[in-house]
Design an enzyme around this catalytic site. Structure first.
Site, PDB file in Angstrom:
ATOM      1  N   TYR A 259      -8.336   4.743   1.900  1.00 22.60           N
ATOM      2  CA  TYR A 259      -7.015   4.183   1.636  1.00 22.60           C
ATOM      3  C   TYR A 259      -7.215   2.887   0.862  1.00 22.60           C
ATOM      4  O   TYR A 259      -7.535   1.846   1.437  1.00 22.60           O
ATOM      5  CB  TYR A 259      -6.250   3.950   2.947  1.00 22.60           C
ATOM      6  CG  TYR A 259      -5.373   5.123   3.340  1.00 22.60           C
ATOM      7  CD1 TYR A 259      -5.789   6.428   3.102  1.00 22.60           C
ATOM      8  CD2 TYR A 259      -4.137   4.930   3.938  1.00 22.60           C
ATOM      9  CE1 TYR A 259      -4.998   7.512   3.452  1.00 22.60           C
ATOM     10  CE2 TYR A 259      -3.337   6.015   4.295  1.00 22.60           C
ATOM     11  CZ  TYR A 259      -3.773   7.299   4.052  1.00 22.60           C
ATOM     12  OH  TYR A 259      -2.990   8.372   4.392  1.00 22.60           O
ATOM     13  N   PHE A 260      -7.016   2.965  -0.432  1.00 21.01           N
ATOM     14  CA  PHE A 260      -7.309   1.822  -1.288  1.00 21.01           C
ATOM     15  C   PHE A 260      -6.210   0.762  -1.259  1.00 21.01           C
ATOM     16  O   PHE A 260      -6.312  -0.246  -1.948  1.00 21.01           O
ATOM     17  CB  PHE A 260      -7.560   2.283  -2.717  1.00 21.01           C
ATOM     18  CG  PHE A 260      -8.929   2.892  -2.944  1.00 21.01           C
ATOM     19  CD1 PHE A 260      -9.794   3.122  -1.889  1.00 21.01           C
ATOM     20  CD2 PHE A 260      -9.344   3.244  -4.216  1.00 21.01           C
ATOM     21  CE1 PHE A 260     -11.055   3.687  -2.087  1.00 21.01           C
ATOM     22  CE2 PHE A 260     -10.599   3.802  -4.433  1.00 21.01           C
ATOM     23  CZ  PHE A 260     -11.456   4.022  -3.375  1.00 21.01           C
ATOM     24  N   ASP A 261      -5.160   0.986  -0.468  1.00 17.24           N
ATOM     25  CA  ASP A 261      -4.198  -0.094  -0.243  1.00 17.24           C
ATOM     26  C   ASP A 261      -4.739  -1.083   0.790  1.00 17.24           C
ATOM     27  O   ASP A 261      -4.210  -2.187   0.924  1.00 17.24           O
ATOM     28  CB  ASP A 261      -2.858   0.456   0.221  1.00 17.24           C
ATOM     29  CG  ASP A 261      -3.006   1.457   1.346  1.00 17.24           C
ATOM     30  OD1 ASP A 261      -2.579   1.165   2.472  1.00 17.24           O
ATOM     31  OD2 ASP A 261      -3.553   2.541   1.103  1.00 17.24           O
TER      32      ASP A 261
ATOM     33  N   GLU B  77       4.323  12.243   9.424  1.00 15.67           N
ATOM     34  CA  GLU B  77       5.082  11.174  10.086  1.00 15.67           C
ATOM     35  C   GLU B  77       6.580  11.512  10.221  1.00 15.67           C
ATOM     36  O   GLU B  77       7.447  10.767   9.770  1.00 15.67           O
ATOM     37  CB  GLU B  77       4.893   9.852   9.334  1.00 15.67           C
ATOM     38  CG  GLU B  77       3.449   9.384   9.320  1.00 15.67           C
ATOM     39  CD  GLU B  77       3.249   8.063   8.612  1.00 15.67           C
ATOM     40  OE1 GLU B  77       2.298   7.340   8.953  1.00 15.67           O
ATOM     41  OE2 GLU B  77       4.031   7.747   7.699  1.00 15.67           O
TER      42      GLU B  77
ATOM     43  N   GLU C  93       3.315  -0.323  -0.512  1.00 12.31           N
ATOM     44  CA  GLU C  93       4.237  -1.235   0.159  1.00 12.31           C
ATOM     45  C   GLU C  93       3.967  -2.687  -0.229  1.00 12.31           C
ATOM     46  O   GLU C  93       4.890  -3.480  -0.427  1.00 12.31           O
ATOM     47  CB  GLU C  93       4.124  -1.091   1.685  1.00 12.31           C
ATOM     48  CG  GLU C  93       4.725   0.193   2.231  1.00 12.31           C
ATOM     49  CD  GLU C  93       3.717   1.312   2.352  1.00 12.31           C
ATOM     50  OE1 GLU C  93       3.923   2.210   3.180  1.00 12.31           O
ATOM     51  OE2 GLU C  93       2.701   1.298   1.608  1.00 12.31           O
TER      52      GLU C  93
END
Length: 764
Positions: free
Chosen positions: A439-441, A346, A480
């Site tokens: 993606y465990f978020d 990114e 986040e």
């Protein structure tokens, strides 16, 4: 008919046997080979312990075993040199092929563990621990412990069995990292990828650049913190952890960092538990915390955000490379792992494209694009890593502009499915971490564990030889919106146990796994893990009734308490217990939550009930099987905002979005519409899973609202339908990065199942 009865009876017996074996051997991950035997080996304070002949090589592991036994029995076992009847015997077996291989031979007379290395003995100890009653986790001083008899031979399917934790967006204490490591070790995970730096905070001490932590480790509350604070009103786990808040110079600051001495202690702690810590210092992008402390790192001293991502460091200044090499010199000395993760994802390259200095560097090195300039940076850093005896790992963006044959690629962009295939065919080692489902978020729902358990580490299209380049996989936790340790527990447990079995055993036995998982919850309670409780069933979020309805909630765990409120408040441990048969005659809203015996609260369910008559069926002539799909180019953040005029139209068999829509994996909108022909009058529950957002309408009325850009998530609703045809429509939006749309149903409380293609039709 007799054959059907015999088959049903055989299936019933098989299920009973599966349940019995899962209850007797509640191991996660399940061993590669386990031969069940009758009887058990009983451990008492009088049991003797026989250590390997080369006991000094296994000092840590024998101490760990004694610690476990002391906690269970109240005293350590007496050590003897000779194997006697009724002893626990540890033997080194150098003939075992892998470093983590071990065997366990249990009879009524002896418990024999063999392994070739400390890692093998440690894995065996964790197996033995899971075979003991959960009560051993709280030092109960039991009189005896029965270990079921068996012959077990075990080894891992994959060498990389990892978890990632982002400590930059929100910070976690040393104690929590140790708890996290303990859980990895319990389930035979062996890698911890620590994301130590990002725009929101620099979390590791670098002695040569003290401002990285004195300034870069602290921030005022940001927009992500604000979202967490808002969510904390209804969910205390979303509250910002106060232990990481300070007041300085009239400002409230959030943050923290690990000193190098603290990190050395964490590394030792992990190593004793056969967990390797891989550090990530993310560059050239995601470096705002560093650039704010040392502005010379940016191409022109700018600090902020470009078109999409934050301003990166400048790969065209030699001072940037001097800084990076200084940082990684300290990182290489601190972390014994042979791997260092550079990140390299990114990257906002607009500042590079506008830099005269970068134009000179690109010309001098025959670089045609800014992607090649990034590759230039990555390859220079990799050469430096090699000088320190380290291997570079990068996110899959390192493919762009060219990848060296020695770099390890970490695949995350699920919308670029050929990335791991290209890397493996190029000869690069690959670690699989696709956003869906790893993606465990992403907020878990009732499908999350199933999706993780059925994940295939080897991507399609690889030959057997090419597949050898797949090192394994890991799940990532980006924080986040994970501001507390309790929330972190909830997000990764018990999902991680499913991944642990995929990567260790590499066999699909989902029903057995679920039974064994149910046996794990009591242990997790005693370990203080704030795990996500199993889903409750028997309702949807929006419910309807014609006359009256009985709410019967199916409890997945017998010792679970389900509490409820009807006044809009969140149910706590003092709220009333929901009756077995709760009759609803008037419209109302009910809030439900399940509680484990340890007081761990599960998801809060808000059930809205409304009264309505059965919706009349519609006359449909000449309906052709399937539905129409209208496609709309562009980004739509809500399914209600899709424009009227479609860019193109196709036919589909069901409420689905075919593969390949969206230019280059980009955003788009879609409407799927036609008619649904329900075979009987009844209350129909619909379950809509979407990534990103979708809304389901039946008879032009909203039934399920799963709108907005988000990871795969299931929402549900009910509608009372008369037998026959009814208009159906699903509006869908995709934000870019991979999509999912799935519609399931149940009727009058039946099992969840896909809506049949034969029920759906549209005009010619």
């Amino acid at each position: 008919m007799k054959k059907i009865f015999l088959l049903a009876g055989a299936l019933c017996l098989l299920m009973q046997a599966t349940f019995a074996q899962s209850e007797r051997y509640p191991l996660i991950p399940y061993p590669q080979q386990l031969e069940a035997r009758t009887g058990s080996f009983v451990i008492t304070p009088a049991t003797r312990l026989v250590l390997p002949a080369n006991r000094t090589a296994f000092t840590t592991e024998t101490a760990q075993l004694q610690s476990l036994l002391t906690q269970a029995l109240g005293k350590p076992l007496r050590v003897t040199k000779k194997a006697v009847k009724g002893a626990i015997v540890l033997q080194q077996n150098t003939a075992l092929a892998g470093a983590e291989d071990y065997t366990m031979d249990v009879t009524a007379q002896q418990l024999l563990i063999t392994a070739g290395t400390p890692a093998g003995f440690f894995r065996a100890i964790q197996t033995l621990r899971q075979l003991m009653p959960a009560a051993v986790e709280t030092a109960p001083a039991l009189k005896s412990i029965a270990i079921p008899a068996m012959l077990l031979k075990d080894h891992p399917a994959y060498g990389w069995r990892g978890m990632h934790l982002d400590v930059s967006r929100h910070f976690f204490s040393v104690d929590y990292l140790k708890k996290f490591i303990d859980l990895l070790a319990l389930y035979k995970m062996n890698k911890l990828h620590l994301h130590l730096t990002d725009d929101q905070g620099w979390r590791i001490e670098i002695k040569k650049y003290p401002l990285l932590t004195s300034q870069g480790a602290w921030r005022e509350f940001n927009n992500q913190d604000s979202v967490c604070m808002k969510m904390a009103v209804s969910n205390p786990d979303m509250a910002i952890d106060t232990q990481h808040i300070i007041h300085k110079d009239g400002k409230t600051l959030y943050g923290g960092f690990y000193t190098q001495e603290q990190m050395k202690g964490i590394i030792r702690y992990a190593a004793d538990r056969q967990v390797e810590i891989i550090p990530e210092i993310d560059m050239p992008g995601h470096m705002m915390a560093a650039i704010r402390a040392y502005p010379f790192l940016a191409c022109s001293g700018e600090i902020g955000w470009g078109k999409t991502f934050s301003t990166p460091i400048c790969p065209c200044n030699e001072s940037t490379f001097a800084f990076a090499e200084d940082v990684f010199t300290e990182i290489a000395a601190l972390f014994p792992s042979k791997y260092i993760h550079l990140g390299a994802d990114e990257v906002e390259k607009t500042s590079w494209a506008a830099s005269p200095l970068c134009a000179e560097v690109m010309k001098a090195n025959n670089l045609k694009t800014v992607e090649e300039l990034q590759s230039y940076f990555v390859k220079r850093m990799e050469k430096f890593f090699h000088s320190k005896g380290k291997v570079l790992i990068g996110w899959d963006e390192i493919l762009e502009g060219g990848i060296s044959p020695t770099a390890v690629l970490m695949y995350w962009r699920a919308w670029v499915p050929d990335a791991p295939v290209k890397a493996a065919r190029h000869g690069n080692a690959v670690i699989m971490t696709p956003g869906n489902p790893l993606y465990f978020d992403a907020v878990p729902d009732r499908n999350s564990i199933y999706n993780v358990y059925h994940f295939q580490p080897v991507p399609k299209g690889l030959t057997a030889d090419e597949a050898k380049h797949i090192m394994g996989a890991q799940a990532n936790i980006w924080t986040e919106y994970i501001p507390s340790e309790k929330r972190a527990d909830y997000m990764f447990m018990p999902r991680m146990t499913a991944l642990a079995e995929v990567l260790w055993t590499n066999r699909n036995n989902y029903d057995s796994y679920l039974l064994r998982l149910n046996e794990q919850y009591k242990r997790l309670d005693l370990l203080g893990v704030h795990y996500r409780l199993p889903d409750l069933d028997g309702f949807t979020e929006d419910n309807v009734f014609v006359d009256q309805v009985t709410l019967e909630v199916k409890k997945p765990l017998t010792d679970m308490a389900i509490r409820y409120t009807t006044d809009g408040t969140i149910p706590g441990e003092q709220a009333a217990v929901l009756p077995d048969n709760y009759v609803i005659r008037e419209p109302q809203t009910i809030k439900l939550a399940a509680f484990s015996p340890a007081g761990n609260r599960g998801d809060i369910y808000t059930l809205r009930y409304r009264k309505e008559a059965y919706r009349k069926a519609t006359v449909v002539k000449d309906a052709r099987q399937g539905l129409k799909l209208d496609y709309f180019e562009g980004a739509y953040k809500s399914a209600t905002k899709i424009k009227e005029q479609a860019d193109s139209s196709i036919r589909v068999n069901n409420v689905i979005i075919p593969e390949g829509m969206g230019k280059g994996g980009g955003p788009f909108g879609a409407r799927v519409y036609g008619y649904i022909n329900v075979p009987a009058t009844g209350i129909y529950s619909f379950y809509l899973t979407a990534d990103d957002g979708a809304i389901l309408y039946i008879d032009d009325q909203e039934v399920v609202n799963n709108d907005g850009w988000h990871a795969p998530l299931q929402k549900s609703g009910q509608v009372a339908l008369e037998k026959g045809w009814h208009p159906i429509k699903a509006a869908f939006v995709e934000g870019g990065g991979g999509y999912t749309l799935k519609l399931e149903y149940s009727v009058n409380g039946s099992k969840l199942q896909p809506v049949p293609d034969s029920w759906l039709g549209a005009g010619l």
